[in-house]
Every structure is written in structure tokens, then in C-alpha cells.
Design an enzyme around this catalytic site. Structure first.
Site, PDB file in Angstrom:
ATOM      1  N   GLU A 150       0.856  -1.191   0.000  1.00  0.00           N
ATOM      2  CA  GLU A 150       0.000   0.000   0.000  1.00  0.00           C
ATOM      3  C   GLU A 150       0.885   1.231   0.000  1.00  0.00           C
ATOM      4  OE1 GLU A 150      -2.976   2.428   3.026  1.00  0.00           O
ATOM      5  OE2 GLU A 150      -2.894   0.249   3.160  1.00  0.00           O
ATOM      6  N   GLU A 154      -2.697  11.408   3.030  1.00  0.00           N
ATOM      7  CA  GLU A 154      -3.774  11.245   3.998  1.00  0.00           C
ATOM      8  C   GLU A 154      -3.669  12.371   5.026  1.00  0.00           C
ATOM      9  OE1 GLU A 154      -3.724   7.624   6.253  1.00  0.00           O
ATOM     10  OE2 GLU A 154      -1.575   7.352   5.995  1.00  0.00           O
TER      11      GLU A 154
END
Length: 217
Positions: free
Chosen positions: A167, A172
Site C-alpha cells: 500500500e 492522507e
């Protein structure tokens, strides 16, 4: 010193395991500067121009699909989010729609306190091996929101479980945890969750009102 237009070559990266032994995980890695776009070929993009007016239309279904459901860990993915994720279709696209030339992903709270939102993905429509990928985005800053733009290994859909699929979190942002810090993080078997392999926080302001470019090379 290195000129930003130069290429940097790394021939070996050594990591140390829990016993203190050197573990060689990579050889002959070459990185091109993200500031030098020469030689790059655009192979995929979405400019969200399906609607350049206030009229709301669904995003391009040939490029995007949706993870739907509660997002609870029991569903096999998610972080126990409060919201239920919906799919945007021509008939119903309240949580994800295009208008005025931009994509909107919207969390909606109904009169009973139930929350819906959208989780868009190119899984099954497009995947990449190498390249430079960027997003331009404005982010919500309300407490409880956690906008993210990330990539997962395509083999996740064929049975390879996370984090073995890999990932890469391009961006974020959560005011609950980090204030005005925007993070980019890598997760894999060597480190994941709260102990990722690498993470870099950058302080950004006006992320809700100004467009910023978030990218990975």
C-alpha cells in the site's frame, strides 16, 4: 549537492533486522527526479470534465468503480469508519459526483445521524507498474474526516491479503491525529499500520480552500 534535474542511482539499500543483521532488500534501483517531466508519456488521466456546470453527473464508469458497505473490519477492509460507502450511478450519485469540472466526494449525515460517503477505486479498470501519479485536491478539515488518496497492489483482488499486497498512501490528512500535517506512507510486510516502513509529514495550510498537488514517483 545534487541538481534537481539530475538522476540519482542507488545500487544497494540495507535494512537491519531485529537481530541487527543487515538485510539487503533492493539492488540497482534508479529514481528519476519528479521535477523532470521530459520523456514521460501520459497513459491515463481523468480531468472530470463530464460536467462543467453546476449540473451533477456520475463519474466516468469506465474508469471508476466503488467499494461499498459499512467499511468495518468485519467486511474485510476499512478502519471501522462510521460511514456506509455507496456507489455512484446515473440514478444516484449524491456521495460522488462531477460538477463544474471537478469531482466531489461528499460525506452526508441524514436526519437520523447516519453517515454515507464514497470510496472510489480503479481496481478492475486500470493498474500501473511504474510511473508518476498526481492528484490535485482540496481536503475537508472537519474533525472526524480522514481524506486519503492511495494505491493498493492489484493482487489484493486475487487473494493476496493486506499488507502483503502493498500500500502506498500518496496523501492522507486527519486533523484528529495530525493537525495540519499531510502524510505519505508506505505499508508492506516489513512494516504496516501504526509501524509503517516510511512516512513523511508535511505541514500544509489552507488545504480546504486551496488546490494542492499530491504526487508519487
Amino acid at each position: 549537492s545534487v541538481d534537481l534535474n539530475d538522476s540519482i542511482e542507488i545500487t544497494e539499500i540495507d535494512f537491519v533486522d531485529a537481530s541487527g543483521n543487515s538485510v539487503d532488500i533492493a539492488q540497482n534501483i534508479s529514481f528519476d527526479s519528479i521535477f523532470d517531466a521530459s520523456g514521460r508519456t501520459l497513459i491515463w488521466s481523468d480531468e472530470f470534465d463530464e460536467s462543467t456546470t453546476s449540473s451533477q453527473v456520475a463519474p466516468d464508469a469506465t474508469k471508476w468503480n466503488y467499494d461499498t458497505g459499512t467499511g468495518a473490519d468485519g467486511d474485510g477492509w476499512g478502519n471501522n469508519e462510521v460511514e456506509v460507502y455507496t456507489a455512484s450511478t446515473a440514478a444516484s450519485h449524491e456521495n460522488a459526483y462531477v460538477s463544474n469540472g471537478t469531482l466531489k466526494i461528499k460525506a452526508i449525515v441524514d436526519d437520523k445521524g447516519a453517515v454515507t460517503s464514497a470510496r472510489m477505486t480503479t481496481n478492475g479498470t486500470k493498474d500501473f507498474t511504474h510511473g508518476y501519479i498526481e492528484f490535485r485536491a482540496k481536503l475537508p478539515t472537519e474533525r472526524g474526516s480522514w481524506p486519503a488518496l492511495w494505491m493498493l497492489g492489484s493482487n489484493l483482488s486475487t487473494g493476496t491479503e493486506w499488507p502483503d499486497c502493498g500500500e502506498l498512501d500518496i496523501m492522507e490528512y486527519s486533523t484528529n491525529f495530525w493537525g495540519n500535517q499531510v502524510y505519505s506512507t508506505a505499508h508492506c510486510r516489513a512494516g504496516y499500520g501504526g509501524n509503517p516502513v516510511a512516512t513523511n509529514g508535511s505541514a500544509l495550510y489552507n488545504v480546504q480552500d486551496e488546490w494542492h498537488t499530491y504526487a508519487i514517483d
